[in-house]
Scaffold this motif. Structure first.
Motif, PDB file in Angstrom:
ATOM      1  N   ASN A 157       0.825  -1.200   0.000  1.00  0.00           N
ATOM      2  CA  ASN A 157       0.000   0.000   0.000  1.00  0.00           C
ATOM      3  C   ASN A 157       0.871   1.266   0.000  1.00  0.00           C
ATOM      4  O   ASN A 157       0.367   2.344  -0.244  1.00  0.00           O
ATOM      5  CB  ASN A 157      -0.955  -0.007   1.195  1.00  0.00           C
ATOM      6  CG  ASN A 157      -0.217  -0.226   2.513  1.00  0.00           C
ATOM      7  OD1 ASN A 157       0.993  -0.428   2.523  1.00  0.00           O
ATOM      8  ND2 ASN A 157      -0.962  -0.208   3.594  1.00  0.00           N
ATOM      9  N   ARG A 158       2.145   1.161   0.294  1.00  0.00           N
ATOM     10  CA  ARG A 158       3.030   2.319   0.285  1.00  0.00           C
ATOM     11  C   ARG A 158       3.713   2.525  -1.067  1.00  0.00           C
ATOM     12  O   ARG A 158       4.515   3.431  -1.225  1.00  0.00           O
ATOM     13  CB  ARG A 158       4.097   2.160   1.363  1.00  0.00           C
ATOM     14  CG  ARG A 158       3.510   2.219   2.768  1.00  0.00           C
ATOM     15  CD  ARG A 158       4.599   2.227   3.780  1.00  0.00           C
ATOM     16  NE  ARG A 158       5.449   1.060   3.609  1.00  0.00           N
ATOM     17  CZ  ARG A 158       5.865   0.294   4.620  1.00  0.00           C
ATOM     18  NH1 ARG A 158       5.521   0.585   5.843  1.00  0.00           N
ATOM     19  NH2 ARG A 158       6.626  -0.736   4.401  1.00  0.00           N
ATOM     20  N   LEU A 159       3.429   1.672  -2.028  1.00  0.00           N
ATOM     21  CA  LEU A 159       4.049   1.825  -3.341  1.00  0.00           C
ATOM     22  C   LEU A 159       3.490   3.066  -4.026  1.00  0.00           C
ATOM     23  O   LEU A 159       2.317   3.407  -3.850  1.00  0.00           O
ATOM     24  CB  LEU A 159       3.772   0.594  -4.208  1.00  0.00           C
ATOM     25  CG  LEU A 159       4.437  -0.702  -3.758  1.00  0.00           C
ATOM     26  CD1 LEU A 159       3.977  -1.854  -4.639  1.00  0.00           C
ATOM     27  CD2 LEU A 159       5.942  -0.586  -3.805  1.00  0.00           C
ATOM     28  N   PRO A 160       4.294   3.751  -4.822  1.00  0.00           N
ATOM     29  CA  PRO A 160       3.773   4.927  -5.531  1.00  0.00           C
ATOM     30  C   PRO A 160       2.712   4.509  -6.547  1.00  0.00           C
ATOM     31  O   PRO A 160       2.732   3.401  -7.065  1.00  0.00           O
ATOM     32  CB  PRO A 160       5.006   5.504  -6.213  1.00  0.00           C
ATOM     33  CG  PRO A 160       5.988   4.394  -6.270  1.00  0.00           C
ATOM     34  CD  PRO A 160       5.704   3.508  -5.112  1.00  0.00           C
ATOM     35  N   LYS A 161       1.802   5.420  -6.810  1.00  0.00           N
ATOM     36  CA  LYS A 161       0.725   5.130  -7.754  1.00  0.00           C
ATOM     37  C   LYS A 161       1.281   5.101  -9.166  1.00  0.00           C
ATOM     38  O   LYS A 161       2.180   5.870  -9.515  1.00  0.00           O
ATOM     39  CB  LYS A 161      -0.370   6.188  -7.649  1.00  0.00           C
ATOM     40  CG  LYS A 161      -1.075   6.171  -6.317  1.00  0.00           C
ATOM     41  CD  LYS A 161      -2.125   7.246  -6.248  1.00  0.00           C
ATOM     42  CE  LYS A 161      -2.763   7.256  -4.882  1.00  0.00           C
ATOM     43  NZ  LYS A 161      -3.561   8.433  -4.664  1.00  0.00           N
ATOM     44  N   THR A 162       0.703   4.231  -9.970  1.00  0.00           N
ATOM     45  CA  THR A 162       1.118   4.162 -11.362  1.00  0.00           C
ATOM     46  C   THR A 162       0.456   5.292 -12.141  1.00  0.00           C
ATOM     47  O   THR A 162      -0.490   5.937 -11.674  1.00  0.00           O
ATOM     48  CB  THR A 162       0.717   2.807 -11.972  1.00  0.00           C
ATOM     49  OG1 THR A 162      -0.705   2.705 -11.966  1.00  0.00           O
ATOM     50  CG2 THR A 162       1.336   1.655 -11.200  1.00  0.00           C
ATOM     51  N   ALA A 163       0.951   5.528 -13.345  1.00  0.00           N
ATOM     52  CA  ALA A 163       0.398   6.581 -14.187  1.00  0.00           C
ATOM     53  C   ALA A 163      -1.068   6.287 -14.534  1.00  0.00           C
ATOM     54  O   ALA A 163      -1.897   7.200 -14.590  1.00  0.00           O
ATOM     55  CB  ALA A 163       1.223   6.719 -15.460  1.00  0.00           C
ATOM     56  N   THR A 164      -1.410   5.034 -14.722  1.00  0.00           N
ATOM     57  CA  THR A 164      -2.779   4.662 -15.021  1.00  0.00           C
ATOM     58  C   THR A 164      -3.698   4.991 -13.850  1.00  0.00           C
ATOM     59  O   THR A 164      -4.803   5.524 -14.039  1.00  0.00           O
ATOM     60  CB  THR A 164      -2.865   3.161 -15.343  1.00  0.00           C
ATOM     61  OG1 THR A 164      -1.936   2.857 -16.381  1.00  0.00           O
ATOM     62  CG2 THR A 164      -4.256   2.754 -15.770  1.00  0.00           C
TER      63      THR A 164
END
Length: 183
Positions: A157-164
């Motif tokens: 849940n701490r991963l950066p959001k993807t462009a999509t």
């Protein structure tokens, strides 16, 4: 230690390319069959070549197979492995079924470990009976059947959001604003 170990080459037994950790990698790289087309001692190897060699080559696409006919010589198979070692095997007067078993043995072994004096990387006066530590020693066995990625087993849940995902959020925010302005 007996004196017979003095005549063996010395080496470590290790899994090349960490074989078995991620996936199995066949260590047999190349096999050369040397045989006589007319000699009676080569009969079993000729039968193997006629009946089973094509099937062996189809089942093992990573193994290069060479046939080398030689006149008036006993049949030999030379197996070369990924670590550079070679194993010579004499097939003189062997039957087709014996050759099948020996070829399977050459295919599945790492190299000629039987003729190697085994050494260890570490030495201790008080060896452990539990075995060496690995990164998987104290992992939760529930990981084996879990559907990954799973928030419970990692900080996904701490991963950066993807462009999509960013575009989807912007689109939804824009839709909400359009609904509010239309009212």
């Amino acid at each position: 230690m007996s004196n017979k170990n003095l005549f063996f080459k010395s080496g470590f037994v290790r899994a090349p390319l960490q074989n078995g950790v991620g996936r199995y990698v066949c260590q047999l790289q190349r096999i050369v069959f040397k045989f006589c087309k007319s000699s009676g001692g080569s009969r079993g190897l000729r039968d193997y070549i006629e009946q089973d060699l094509v099937q062996f080559a189809e089942q093992n696409p990573s193994v290069v197979v060479y046939l080398k006919p030689r006149r008036h010589r006993s049949p030999v198979a030379v197996a070369e492995y990924l670590n550079g070692s070679r194993v010579w095997m004499n097939f003189n007067q062997k039957t087709h079924s014996e050759i099948l078993k020996w070829i399977e043995n050459l295919r599945t072994q790492q190299d000629d470990v039987a003729a190697t004096r085994l050494r260890k990387y570490q030495y201790t006066d008080h060896p452990s009976i539990q075995g060496p530590w690995t990164p998987f020693t104290f992992k939760d066995p529930e990981l084996n059947v879990a559907e990954l990625p799973n928030v419970k087993f990692g900080a996904n849940n701490r991963l950066p959001k993807t462009a999509t995902e960013e575009l989807r959020l912007l689109f939804e925010k824009q839709k909400l604003e359009d609904v509010k302005t239309a009212e």
